[in-house]
Design a protein around this motif. Structure first.
Motif, PDB file in Angstrom:
ATOM      1  N   VAL A 198       9.467 -10.449  28.373  1.00  0.00           N
ATOM      2  CA  VAL A 198       9.116  -9.241  27.629  1.00  0.00           C
ATOM      3  C   VAL A 198       9.229  -9.588  26.146  1.00  0.00           C
ATOM      4  N   SER A 199       8.069  -9.669  25.471  1.00  0.00           N
ATOM      5  CA  SER A 199       8.025 -10.195  24.107  1.00  0.00           C
ATOM      6  C   SER A 199       7.727  -9.151  23.044  1.00  0.00           C
ATOM      7  N   THR A 200       7.211  -8.015  23.423  1.00  0.00           N
ATOM      8  CA  THR A 200       6.864  -6.991  22.439  1.00  0.00           C
ATOM      9  C   THR A 200       7.458  -5.652  22.837  1.00  0.00           C
TER      10      THR A 200
ATOM     11  N   ALA B 186      17.963 -26.113  15.227  1.00  0.00           N
ATOM     12  CA  ALA B 186      17.478 -26.942  16.334  1.00  0.00           C
ATOM     13  C   ALA B 186      17.507 -26.169  17.638  1.00  0.00           C
ATOM     14  N   ASP B 187      18.555 -25.383  17.839  1.00  0.00           N
ATOM     15  CA  ASP B 187      18.610 -24.418  18.935  1.00  0.00           C
ATOM     16  C   ASP B 187      18.177 -23.082  18.353  1.00  0.00           C
ATOM     17  N   VAL B 188      16.942 -22.682  18.659  1.00  0.00           N
ATOM     18  CA  VAL B 188      16.392 -21.497  17.996  1.00  0.00           C
ATOM     19  C   VAL B 188      17.160 -20.225  18.324  1.00  0.00           C
ATOM     20  N   LEU B 189      17.991 -20.264  19.372  1.00  0.00           N
ATOM     21  CA  LEU B 189      18.818 -19.096  19.666  1.00  0.00           C
ATOM     22  C   LEU B 189      19.771 -18.801  18.512  1.00  0.00           C
ATOM     23  N   LEU B 190      20.107 -19.824  17.737  1.00  0.00           N
ATOM     24  CA  LEU B 190      21.149 -19.702  16.709  1.00  0.00           C
ATOM     25  C   LEU B 190      20.555 -19.577  15.314  1.00  0.00           C
ATOM     26  N   SER B 191      19.431 -18.900  15.195  1.00  0.00           N
ATOM     27  CA  SER B 191      18.691 -18.850  13.932  1.00  0.00           C
ATOM     28  C   SER B 191      18.755 -17.498  13.236  1.00  0.00           C
ATOM     29  N   ARG B 192      19.704 -16.654  13.597  1.00  0.00           N
ATOM     30  CA  ARG B 192      19.825 -15.340  12.985  1.00  0.00           C
ATOM     31  C   ARG B 192      20.706 -15.411  11.744  1.00  0.00           C
ATOM     32  N   HIS B 193      20.472 -14.480  10.820  1.00  0.00           N
ATOM     33  CA  HIS B 193      21.188 -14.497   9.545  1.00  0.00           C
ATOM     34  C   HIS B 193      21.653 -13.088   9.181  1.00  0.00           C
ATOM     35  N   TYR B 194      22.584 -13.036   8.207  1.00  0.00           N
ATOM     36  CA  TYR B 194      23.034 -11.751   7.682  1.00  0.00           C
ATOM     37  C   TYR B 194      21.840 -10.957   7.141  1.00  0.00           C
ATOM     38  N   PRO B 195      21.838  -9.637   7.302  1.00  0.00           N
ATOM     39  CA  PRO B 195      20.763  -8.829   6.716  1.00  0.00           C
ATOM     40  C   PRO B 195      20.641  -9.091   5.222  1.00  0.00           C
TER      41      PRO B 195
ATOM     42  N   HIS C 111      11.618 -12.323  20.856  1.00  0.00           N
ATOM     43  CA  HIS C 111      10.547 -13.068  20.191  1.00  0.00           C
ATOM     44  C   HIS C 111       9.860 -13.997  21.197  1.00  0.00           C
ATOM     45  N   PRO C 112       8.537 -14.178  21.093  1.00  0.00           N
ATOM     46  CA  PRO C 112       7.816 -14.988  22.086  1.00  0.00           C
ATOM     47  C   PRO C 112       8.322 -16.416  22.241  1.00  0.00           C
ATOM     48  N   MET C 113       9.052 -16.944  21.261  1.00  0.00           N
ATOM     49  CA  MET C 113       9.546 -18.320  21.416  1.00  0.00           C
ATOM     50  C   MET C 113      10.573 -18.426  22.542  1.00  0.00           C
ATOM     51  N   TYR C 114      11.053 -17.286  23.058  1.00  0.00           N
ATOM     52  CA  TYR C 114      12.012 -17.290  24.155  1.00  0.00           C
ATOM     53  C   TYR C 114      11.364 -16.987  25.510  1.00  0.00           C
ATOM     54  N   VAL C 115      10.049 -16.955  25.570  1.00  0.00           N
ATOM     55  CA  VAL C 115       9.394 -16.446  26.772  1.00  0.00           C
ATOM     56  C   VAL C 115       9.633 -17.343  27.979  1.00  0.00           C
ATOM     57  N   SER C 116       9.786 -18.640  27.787  1.00  0.00           N
ATOM     58  CA  SER C 116       9.927 -19.530  28.935  1.00  0.00           C
ATOM     59  C   SER C 116      11.319 -19.495  29.537  1.00  0.00           C
ATOM     60  N   ASP C 117      12.353 -19.278  28.695  1.00  0.00           N
ATOM     61  CA  ASP C 117      13.702 -19.420  29.219  1.00  0.00           C
ATOM     62  C   ASP C 117      14.544 -18.153  29.178  1.00  0.00           C
TER      63      ASP C 117
ATOM     64  N   GLY D 186      14.777 -12.098  31.315  1.00  0.00           N
ATOM     65  CA  GLY D 186      14.736 -13.379  31.998  1.00  0.00           C
ATOM     66  C   GLY D 186      13.423 -14.074  31.706  1.00  0.00           C
ATOM     67  N   GLY D 187      13.458 -15.409  31.734  1.00  0.00           N
ATOM     68  CA  GLY D 187      12.270 -16.197  31.406  1.00  0.00           C
ATOM     69  C   GLY D 187      11.407 -16.477  32.617  1.00  0.00           C
ATOM     70  N   LEU D 188      10.387 -17.287  32.397  1.00  0.00           N
ATOM     71  CA  LEU D 188       9.511 -17.671  33.500  1.00  0.00           C
ATOM     72  C   LEU D 188      10.295 -18.451  34.547  1.00  0.00           C
ATOM     73  N   PRO D 189      10.092 -18.157  35.815  1.00  0.00           N
ATOM     74  CA  PRO D 189      10.727 -18.974  36.854  1.00  0.00           C
ATOM     75  C   PRO D 189      10.282 -20.428  36.734  1.00  0.00           C
ATOM     76  N   GLU D 190      11.137 -21.330  37.152  1.00  0.00           N
ATOM     77  CA  GLU D 190      10.827 -22.758  37.039  1.00  0.00           C
ATOM     78  C   GLU D 190       9.518 -23.083  37.748  1.00  0.00           C
ATOM     79  N   GLY D 191       8.630 -23.766  37.023  1.00  0.00           N
ATOM     80  CA  GLY D 191       7.345 -24.165  37.583  1.00  0.00           C
ATOM     81  C   GLY D 191       6.270 -23.098  37.544  1.00  0.00           C
ATOM     82  N   SER D 192       6.604 -21.895  37.034  1.00  0.00           N
ATOM     83  CA  SER D 192       5.644 -20.792  37.028  1.00  0.00           C
ATOM     84  C   SER D 192       4.987 -20.632  35.663  1.00  0.00           C
ATOM     85  N   ARG D 193       3.745 -20.170  35.693  1.00  0.00           N
ATOM     86  CA  ARG D 193       3.038 -19.766  34.473  1.00  0.00           C
ATOM     87  C   ARG D 193       2.582 -18.308  34.566  1.00  0.00           C
ATOM     88  N   ASP D 194       3.105 -17.602  35.549  1.00  0.00           N
ATOM     89  CA  ASP D 194       2.651 -16.240  35.859  1.00  0.00           C
ATOM     90  C   ASP D 194       3.492 -15.217  35.098  1.00  0.00           C
TER      91      ASP D 194
END
Length: 294
Positions: free
Chosen positions: A162-164, A222-231, A152-158, A112-120
């Motif tokens: 847990v990025s690593t 444009a939607d980074v969720l959809l950026s995966r490719h065949y091995p 991946h850290p690009m998903y940390v907000s939404d 799960g991402g950061l709660p709305e309005g949170s930076r914690d």
């Protein structure tokens, strides 16, 4: 048709447009021996029916996707999320029992991402730890492993605070390895300069619950969720990652999980064949090399 690698599993997300019956058929008819399922298609037909369909397919069951989304303040929404994860644990156990020999009861967790309005970030990760503490007894009783997936850290907000892999292992450390483990997904962790050390750590701690592969290529969608490719279609070094996972003691199936509109638009059987071909070229050689060097 070249026989697919026996360790290949098709994660149902790769053929997302197919319903459960079509996904099982496309996987089995093209010689792949295992599948990872998603909750939505399972719940469309109902758990008993889904389990029966899986049993009839003859496929191994590798993972259930997904549980998690724990970064909520205490209240009705958080209670609902915990209860939904308990249902996901039950689903996982039932499907694993219905799959062919070698099936594994692994529930993949997205934090799960950061709660709305949170930076914690630290506080959000503690919410994840607390949820694991609530769910671990249910998972242990059901024989299910909760597999924390760092994203991946690009998903940390939404999607995932847990990025690593190291962060995932730190969260898992309070629990028995058979109850809380980790998901290693090449798309999410290949960039991490500590990833090989953390894979070795995961092996020492007995926490590798599943290994998932797909490739990274830019430009991102444009939607980074959809950026995966065949091995093999991108820049990920499957040699070093796969060797590290196997050297760490992982002996299970390896899922290909792809979120990509072009892949989803492909006829499911063709997508399975292309997945198997990419896996055979990009991943399978390192499975053989590891065995040969042992």
């Amino acid at each position: 048709m070249t026989t697919p690698d026996p360790r290949l599993s098709i994660n149902q997300a790769t053929i997302k447009r197919a319903n459960l019956a079509a996904a099982l058929r496309a996987t089995a008819d093209n010689g792949v021996q295992a599948i990872g399922l998603w909750r939505e298609p399972v719940n469309e037909v109902g758990l008993p029916t889904a389990a029966s369909m899986l049993a009839d397919s003859g496929l191994r069951f590798t993972t259930h996707c997904r549980g998690g989304f724990f970064t909520l303040d205490e209240g009705r929404a958080r209670r609902a999320a915990i209860d939904d994860n308990r249902r996901a644990i039950e689903e996982t156990a039932t499907l694993a029992a219905a799959g062919a020999d070698g099936s594994t009861a692994v529930l993949v967790l997205v934090a799960g991402g950061l709660p709305e309005g949170s930076r914690d970030l630290a506080g959000a990760r503690e919410c994840v730890r607390d949820a694991l503490g609530e769910l671990a007894p249910d998972a242990a009783a059901a024989g299910v492993t909760l597999a924390i997936e760092p994203l991946h850290p690009m998903y940390v907000s939404d999607r995932a605070v847990v990025s690593t892999l190291g962060q995932a292992l730190d969260l898992a450390a309070d629990f028995d390895p058979s109850v809380v483990g980790v998901t290693i997904d090449t798309f999410h962790v290949f960039w991490d300069p500590q990833v090989l050390d953390q894979i070795a750590r995961a092996g020492r701690e007995g926490r590798i619950a599943t290994y998932q592969v797909c490739d990274w290529k830019t430009p991102l969608a444009a939607d980074v969720l959809l950026s995966r490719h065949y091995p093999g279609d991108g820049v990920i070094d499957f040699a070093s990652l796969t060797r590290a996972v196997l050297d760490a003691g992982y002996t299970g199936d390896i899922e290909v999980e792809i979120f990509n509109e072009d892949v989803w638009a492909t006829e499911p059987g063709e997508a399975v064949r292309r997945t198997a071909a990419g896996f055979g070229a990009a991943v399978s050689p390192w499975l053989s090399a590891t065995i040969d060097s042992a």
